[in-house]
Design an enzyme around this catalytic site. Structure first.
Site, PDB file in Angstrom:
ATOM      1  N   SER B 205      30.640 -22.730   1.893  1.00  0.00           N
ATOM      2  CA  SER B 205      31.664 -22.504   0.780  1.00  0.00           C
ATOM      3  C   SER B 205      33.025 -22.005   1.782  1.00  0.00           C
ATOM      4  O   SER B 205      32.546 -21.442   2.721  1.00  0.00           O
ATOM      5  CB  SER B 205      31.407 -21.703  -0.303  1.00  0.00           C
ATOM      6  OG  SER B 205      30.613 -20.393   0.490  1.00  0.00           O
ATOM      7  N   ARG B 206      34.096 -22.128   0.876  1.00  0.00           N
ATOM      8  CA  ARG B 206      35.156 -21.687   1.380  1.00  0.00           C
ATOM      9  C   ARG B 206      35.520 -20.327   1.241  1.00  0.00           C
ATOM     10  O   ARG B 206      34.633 -19.852   0.250  1.00  0.00           O
ATOM     11  CB  ARG B 206      36.257 -22.367   1.226  1.00  0.00           C
ATOM     12  CG  ARG B 206      36.599 -23.924   1.734  1.00  0.00           C
ATOM     13  CD  ARG B 206      37.900 -24.633   1.467  1.00  0.00           C
ATOM     14  NE  ARG B 206      37.880 -25.857   1.821  1.00  0.00           N
ATOM     15  CZ  ARG B 206      38.146 -26.258   3.083  1.00  0.00           C
ATOM     16  NH1 ARG B 206      38.282 -25.474   3.934  1.00  0.00           N
ATOM     17  NH2 ARG B 206      37.994 -27.723   3.169  1.00  0.00           N
ATOM     18  N   SER B 210      37.012 -13.566   0.897  1.00  0.00           N
ATOM     19  CA  SER B 210      36.797 -12.892   1.962  1.00  0.00           C
ATOM     20  C   SER B 210      37.901 -13.481   3.102  1.00  0.00           C
ATOM     21  O   SER B 210      38.778 -14.585   2.559  1.00  0.00           O
ATOM     22  CB  SER B 210      35.451 -13.273   2.534  1.00  0.00           C
ATOM     23  OG  SER B 210      35.459 -14.637   2.692  1.00  0.00           O
ATOM     24  N   ASP B 267      25.703  -6.439 -11.376  1.00  0.00           N
ATOM     25  CA  ASP B 267      24.808  -6.708  -9.926  1.00  0.00           C
ATOM     26  C   ASP B 267      23.501  -6.964 -10.462  1.00  0.00           C
ATOM     27  O   ASP B 267      22.617  -6.255 -10.284  1.00  0.00           O
ATOM     28  CB  ASP B 267      24.828  -5.471  -9.300  1.00  0.00           C
ATOM     29  CG  ASP B 267      25.141  -5.984  -7.638  1.00  0.00           C
ATOM     30  OD1 ASP B 267      25.092  -7.153  -7.467  1.00  0.00           O
ATOM     31  OD2 ASP B 267      25.390  -4.745  -7.047  1.00  0.00           O
TER      32      ASP B 267
END
Lengths: 503, 503
Positions: B205-206, B210, B267
Site C-alpha cells: 500500500s501507499r 505515515s 482496536d
C-alpha cells in the site's frame, strides 16, 4: 502545532450546507496540506479571531479553491463568525479526550456522569465528526444505556445549552412522538390552554423531513422567529406562544444526535426519551402532555411498545420534576385535511372558528390534549377537562386568545391559497381501506411544501369512507404548474396511496 | 422515483476529494432540491449512462453551482465514469436493506453469513454512508463478533473483490502490523525469498497517515503501478514482485472499513484479523509471515496482546487454508535510518548490497522474516532458515534478484537526494533513552514526505547510544527551503523526540 508563516489563509464562504458538520476545503497543492500531511477526512482545528472550531477536511484538486484560500462550509463560516477578508489559521486538533469513554462503553463499560458531561460538551462544541457521533449513538443504542446513564445523558444535554426559567407555575408543554403528517394540534392546544389560564411557552421545530413543522404552519399565521426577550413578553401578556425553537439553543446536542439517529433509524426508547425530556427541561416546563399515535404506519406500532415508551418518559421526566402524561391516540391516518404549512394553518383556523367544515379528527385530538393539560395544570378537577376544553373552544375564547397571541408575536397574517390545483380521483369504487402516510407526505413535498408555504394537498376522503369512480380522493396544491405536474405524476404512479377496497 | 422533466442536470467535476464517500452538490434553489424535498445529508441515487451510485447530498447556497448542474466529488465522478458534458439523473434511493441486520446486531443479535455478504456487497458498492459504515464498525467492535461471524465477514470481504489465483505453490506473503516508521523490510524479504526459489507476488500500500508506504518507497526504485497481467509476467519470470495493490481491487470493503476504523481507533483483534486475512486470501497467498512489533509506542504494547492477536490471525487464516506464522519483534525504535520514500529505499539498497554502513537493525529484521519464509515455504528445514537467508543476501543473489524484479516491473530507477538538509543536534550529553516514533513521523511529513519522495529524515543515533552536546541526532531532508524550515521549527519545539538521559 499552529500552521504559520506562508500558510495564513483567507477564509472563503463557499455556501455549502453540510448541515451541522464543519468542513474546511483546502487545495491539495497548498503548502498547508503538503506540510502537514493533511488528507481527505483529516480533522483540522480552524481559528478565526477569537473563535475556533474543529472541522473535517475536504481536499480540492484543481482551481475551485485558490492556493491561499480556506473554503468554509456554511456551518463553519457561521460558527467562526467569519467575514469577507478574514484570515484563518489551521492546526492539528488535540485528540477528542471524551471519545475514549465511548471506546470503553463499546467494550462493555458504563458511562460516568462526568464522562457524559464531557461527551455532550464536545458534541455541542462541534468537536465530534459525524463518524464519531455515529459511533456514540451506536454505542448507546439497543438498550445498552441503564436508566442511570440515560438520566445522566439527559442532564448533560440540558446543561450544555440555554435553560429557560419562568416566574409562573405550572409551565405547560406538549409533544407528539412523530410519524403522522398533518397532526397540527399545537396551535389549537396552546390557544385553549392559555385561554383557560395556563402558561404555555411553546417552542416548535421546522420541518426536517416532513412537509411541514409546527413552526412552518404557525409562520403562515404570525411571525415565529422571536428573540428570547420578545417570547417572554408574549408569554407574560398572553400566557402562551408558538415560536420557532431554533432561534434559542435549547439542548443543542439533541439536534446533532437526531441528525445521525434519523438516517440510522435506531429506535431506542432511551435515546428518544433523552431527546424529548432534555428539550422540555431546558424550556423550563413543569408539566408535559405527550401525544403518542399508535398505528401501522406510525412510529409506534403496538400498544405494548407505546406503553413501554410512556413508562420511560414518565420516569425520566420525574427525575427532573417534570410531570409527564402520555396519551395513546389513533395513528392510522392523518389528523387534518391539509398537509403543507398554509393548508394545515387553514385547518387550525377552521377548528378555532368552529367552522362547520372543520376537521372533526383534528378538533377531537386537540381537545383531548388540551383537556388533559387543563386537568394536570390544575385548572379543573380530573374528568372535567373535556367539558372545560370544549367550552373554551366553542365559546370563541380560544379563537380570541389565538388572535391575541398572533398579534403579540408580531401581527396576524392571512394564509394564501396556491394558484394551481389538481384532483386525484378514485379509479375504482369502494371504501378507503388504508392511507400510506409516508407517500402522502412525499406528494406534498413534491408539490413544493414546505418551501412554498401554500403548497401541499388536501384530503377529500378519510379511512372507511365509501367512494365512487371519479370522486376526488385528494387535491394537490402548488405554486407553479411544473411542481403541480411533478406531484401529480408521482401520485398517478402510486394509486394505492389511498387504498380502495371492495365496498 | 426518477427525477425527470426539467431536472436533467449536467455533471460537473468539482475536484473535491471526499475520499471514498460519494457526494453530490446541488443548488438549494434547484427544481430537484425543491421538488424532492432534498436537504443536506440526504442520500441520493445518481445515474450517468449505465452506471449509478448512491451519494450524500450537500446543498449549496449562492452561485458556486449552477441551477442546471450536479457537482460531483472526485470519487463520485470516477465511480460514474462521467465525462465533460454528460448529464445525470437523480432519484431517491431504496433503503439499504442490509442495514436492518446491523440494527438487529446492535440489539444483541448474531449476523448470518448471508447478512454479512449483503452488508459487504452494499459497502463495496458505496451504498453505505460514512455514518452507516461507522455504525456497522461500532456494532462489530469490542469483541461483539464471534469467531464464526469474523470468519463469515472475512469470507464476504474476499468474495466482494478480485481474487488472484497462481499456478505455483506455495504462494508466500508477509504483513507487518503497523506502528513503526521506516520498517521497510518488504523489498529485502521479497528479494531473498524469490532468490531462494519461492513465489512472492507482493502487493503493498501507499502511505495513508505515515511518511511512506512500501509502495511509495519501492516506487523510488522501480514502477509499481502495474496491470494484473504485467504483475503476472513479473512473478512468472522472477518469482516475486513488489507492486502497488491499489490498482487491483483486493477486498475493496477493507479499504472503506479501515477509513472509518482508523479515526475511531477501535482496536479490535477481530476487525484487524478480518482486514489482514481478507487481503491475503484475495491475493491468493497460501503462507503468511506476520511481523508483530511490540513496544511502548508500537501498536501492540504487551506480549500478551501480541500473542492473542497471533492466535486470532492463525486460526482465521487456517479457515482459508492460509498458513500464518507470527514473529514478535522489537518495536521500541525505527527499523532503519531513513524515514521517507527515497531515504528508506536507500536503506534497502544498502542492505541488499551488503554495504558496511547498512542499517544492522533493518538487515537483521529482514533476515528474520525471510528465514521464516524459507522454512515454512519448504526451501530449507526448520532451523536452517537464518543461515540460508544470510547466504542469499551475502552472496549477492538477493541483490541480483531485486535488480531483475525492478527491470521486469519496468526498469530500475536511481533514488534522488534532496537539495536541502539540516541537522538536529543534541543539546545535552547522555544516552538516547527513548524515541517518539509518532513525532518523528510528523517531522518527516512536515519536510514533505511522501509527496516529495526524497524528503524525510535520517536518524544519526539509536536507542542506548551515547551522544555529546552538538552531535547530530537526525538530519532533515527537504526539496524546498520552506519545507526544511518548517520541519526544523517543529523539531526544535519538540526536543524530546529523541530523549537524552544521564549517560
Amino acid at each position: 502545532m499552529t500552521i504559520q508563516g506562508p500558510a495564513e489563509l483567507f477564509a472563503r464562504r463557499l455556501g455549502i450546507d453540510t448541515y451541522r458538520e464543519y468542513v474546511v476545503f483546502l487545495r491539495s497543492e497548498s503548502t498547508v496540506c503538503r506540510a502537514e500531511g493533511l488528507r481527505a477526512l483529516s480533522r483540522v482545528r480552524v481559528a478565526c479571531g477569537q473563535r475556533e472550531i474543529v472541522a473535517s477536511l475536504n481536499i480540492v484538486h484543481g482551481d475551485l479553491i485558490g492556493d491561499r484560500q480556506a473554503g468554509l462550509s456554511e456551518s463553519a463560516w457561521v460558527a467562526l463568525g467569519a467575514a469577507a477578508g478574514d484570515t484563518v489559521s489551521l492546526s492539528h486538533p488535540e485528540a477528542v479526550e471524551s471519545f475514549s469513554a465511548v471506546r470503553r462503553k463499546i467494550y462493555g463499560g458504563r458511562f460516568t456522569g462526568a464522562e457524559l458531561d464531557a461527551i455532550v460538551r464536545d458534541l455541542s462544541a462541534g468537536h465530534y465528526s459525524s463518524v464519531e457521533t455515529a459511533a456514540f449513538v451506536t454505542a448507546c443504542a439497543g438498550d445498552r444505556m441503564s436508566p442511570a446513564e440515560t438520566l445522566q445523558l439527559t442532564r448533560a444535554m440540558v446543561d450544555a445549552g440555554t435553560r429557560l426559567a419562568w416566574h409562573q407555575r405550572p409551565v405547560m408543554d406538549k409533544h407528539c412522538v412523530g410519524g403522522l403528517p398533518g397532526n397540527r394540534t399545537t396551535p389549537i392546544v396552546v390557544a385553549i390552554a392559555a385561554a383557560g389560564g395556563l402558561t404555555v411557552p411553546k417552542t416548535s421545530s421546522r420541518a426536517i423531513t416532513s412537509p411541514a413543522g409546527t413552526a412552518d404552519a404557525m409562520e403562515v399565521l404570525a411571525p415565529v422567529t422571536l428573540t428570547l426577550e420578545h417570547m417572554r413578553r408574549v408569554v407574560e401578556r398572553e400566557g402562551g406562544c408558538v415560536v420557532w425553537g431554533g432561534a434559542i439553543a435549547l439542548s443543542p446536542a439533541d439536534d446533532l444526535l437526531i441528525q445521525v439517529e434519523r438516517p440510522l433509524d435506531f429506535d431506542s426508547d432511551a435515546q428518544l426519551a433523552a431527546s424529548v425530556i432534555s428539550k422540555k427541561v431546558a424550556a423550563g416546563s413543569t408539566h408535559l402532555v405527550v401525544d403518542i399515535p399508535v398505528g401501522p404506519t406510525a412510529k409506534l406500532r403496538s400498544h405494548e411498545a407505546a406503553a413501554r415508551l410512556a413508562r420511560t418518559l414518565t420516569s425520566l421526566g420525574g427525575a427532573f420534576d417534570l410531570r409527564v402524561e402520555c396519551l395513546f391516540t389513533d395513528g392510522s391516518q392523518p389528523v387534518g385535511f391539509g398537509i403543507g404549512p398554509a393548508l394545515e394553518a387553514l385547518d387550525v383556523l377552521d377548528v378555532l372558528h368552529n367552522a362547520p367544515t372543520a376537521c372533526a379528527l383534528l378538533r377531537a385530538r386537540a381537545l383531548q390534549i388540551a383537556a388533559r393539560m387543563l386537568e394536570i395544570g390544575g385548572r379543573c378537577v380530573a374528568g372535567e377537562g373535556p367539558a372545560r376544553a370544549a367550552h373554551l373552544l366553542a365559546s370563541g375564547a380560544a379563537a380570541r386568545k389565538f388572535e391575541s397571541i398572533c398579534d403579540a408575536q408580531g401581527g396576524r397574517r392571512e394564509p394564501r391559497r396556491a394558484n394551481y390545483r389538481k384532483d386525484i380521483v378514485a379509479t375504482q369504487a369502494g371504501a378507503v381501506q388504508a392511507i400510506d402516510n409516508r407517500r402522502l407526505g412525499r406528494v406534498a413535498k413534491l408539490a413544493g411544501a414546505p418551501a412554498s408555504p401554500s403548497a401541499g394537498l388536501v384530503l377529500q376522503a378519510q379511512l372507511g369512507q365509501a367512494v365512487v369512480v371519479g370522486q376526488p380522493l385528494y387535491t394537490i396544491h402548488a405554486q407553479s404548474p411544473g411542481e403541480l405536474e411533478y406531484a401529480a405524476a408521482y401520485a398517478l404512479r402510486n394509486p394505492k396511496i389511498l387504498e380502495i377496497g371492495s365496498p
